[in-house]
Design an enzyme around this catalytic site. Structure first.
Site, PDB file in Angstrom:
ATOM      1  CG  LEU A 103      -2.000  -1.050   1.315  1.00 42.99           C
ATOM      2  CD1 LEU A 103      -2.743  -0.964   2.644  1.00 42.99           C
ATOM      3  CD2 LEU A 103      -2.978  -0.915   0.156  1.00 42.99           C
ATOM      4  CG  ASP A 104       0.504   4.155  -2.968  1.00 42.28           C
ATOM      5  OD1 ASP A 104       1.308   3.310  -3.397  1.00 42.28           O
ATOM      6  OD2 ASP A 104      -0.402   4.664  -3.653  1.00 42.28           O
ATOM      7  CE  LYS A 105       5.821   8.923   4.091  1.00 40.47           C
ATOM      8  NZ  LYS A 105       5.655  10.166   3.400  1.00 40.47           N
TER       9      LYS A 105
END
Ligand code: URA
Length: 235
Positions: A103-105
């Site tokens: 998942l993106d930051k």
């Protein structure tokens, strides 16, 4: 499972010798001395030691779900940012764990973590098309044709092949649930960018039949049950 049964299944101790070892303080569960053979343990995630040595570190794979908060990165090392593994202090051998996809930051929600490469491949491989559902808040109201365009597949910037059909459900003008069946780089954000929109917040709600446990606060995690592990295993 009971601790004494686990010990007799995984060592050459009989059940009564296992109980005796526990009473003598020679057995620990997650580094806390066990007191009773009746203690319940989770064979997939608990760390059991006999005389200071791990019994099943090599036998049992570990499987977790985390409610990923914003700001943590899905990587085993990163010089600049805190990692999702930084909140898993209670686990041993953290370097053996990996996230199932990324998942993106700034993305929150359901993140699976394991040390079982075969299992994570079952979930991330494009061949298996596991459904992933995200809740997104958009910067602009959604265009009327969005459902139809996503169900046909859209071509993302810098990609040649259109996306697989995806299902869109409107919650409000600027909030949606989107279910996709692949895991391209920044896929959800790029799909809305292809419609001239922008994702402001993104939260993963489910993967296949596994839904984020509503009891898990951001930054918390728990072991998956054996049924949950099985549910994502491709037959
Ligand atoms: N799609 C994105 O754009 N970001 C994520 O973190 C997950 C899916």
């Amino acid at each position: 499972m009971r601790l004494d049964k686990y010990l007799s299944d995984h060592t050459d101790l009989t059940r009564s010798l296992a109980s005796k070892s526990i009473r003598q303080g020679r057995v620990s569960v997650n580094r806390i001395k066990a007191k009773s053979g009746a203690q319940k343990i989770h064979p997939l995630s608990d760390h059991i030691q006999l005389n200071g040595e791990a019994i099943a570190a090599q036998l049992a794979n570990r499987y977790f779900m985390m409610n990923k908060p914003q700001g943590l990165v899905c990587a085993n090392s990163d010089g600049d940012h805190p990692l999702v593994f930084d909140v898993m202090h209670a686990e041993h051998n953290l370097q053996k764990l990996h996230t199932v996809g990324r998942l993106d930051k700034d993305t929150t929600g359901l993140l699976l973590i394991t040390d079982d490469g075969h299992w994570s491949h079952c979930i991330t491989s494009p061949k298996h098309h596991q459904a992933k559902t995200y809740r997104a808040r958009l910067a602009e109201p959604l265009i009327a044709e969005a459902e139809q365009l996503f169900s046909q597949g859209v071509t993302l910037k810098d990609d040649v092949k259109p996306t697989l059909p995806a299902q869109l459900e409107r919650i409000s003008e600027q909030e949606v649930l989107l279910t996709i069946h692949e895991g391209r780089y920044h896929q959800v954000k790029r799909m809305f960018a292809a419609l001239g929109n922008r994702v402001e917040t993104l939260h993963r709600h489910s993967i296949g039949s596994i839904t984020l446990d509503s009891d898990l606060l951001p930054g918390h995690y728990r072991a998956l049950s054996e049924q949950e592990v099985q549910a994502l295993q491709v037959k």
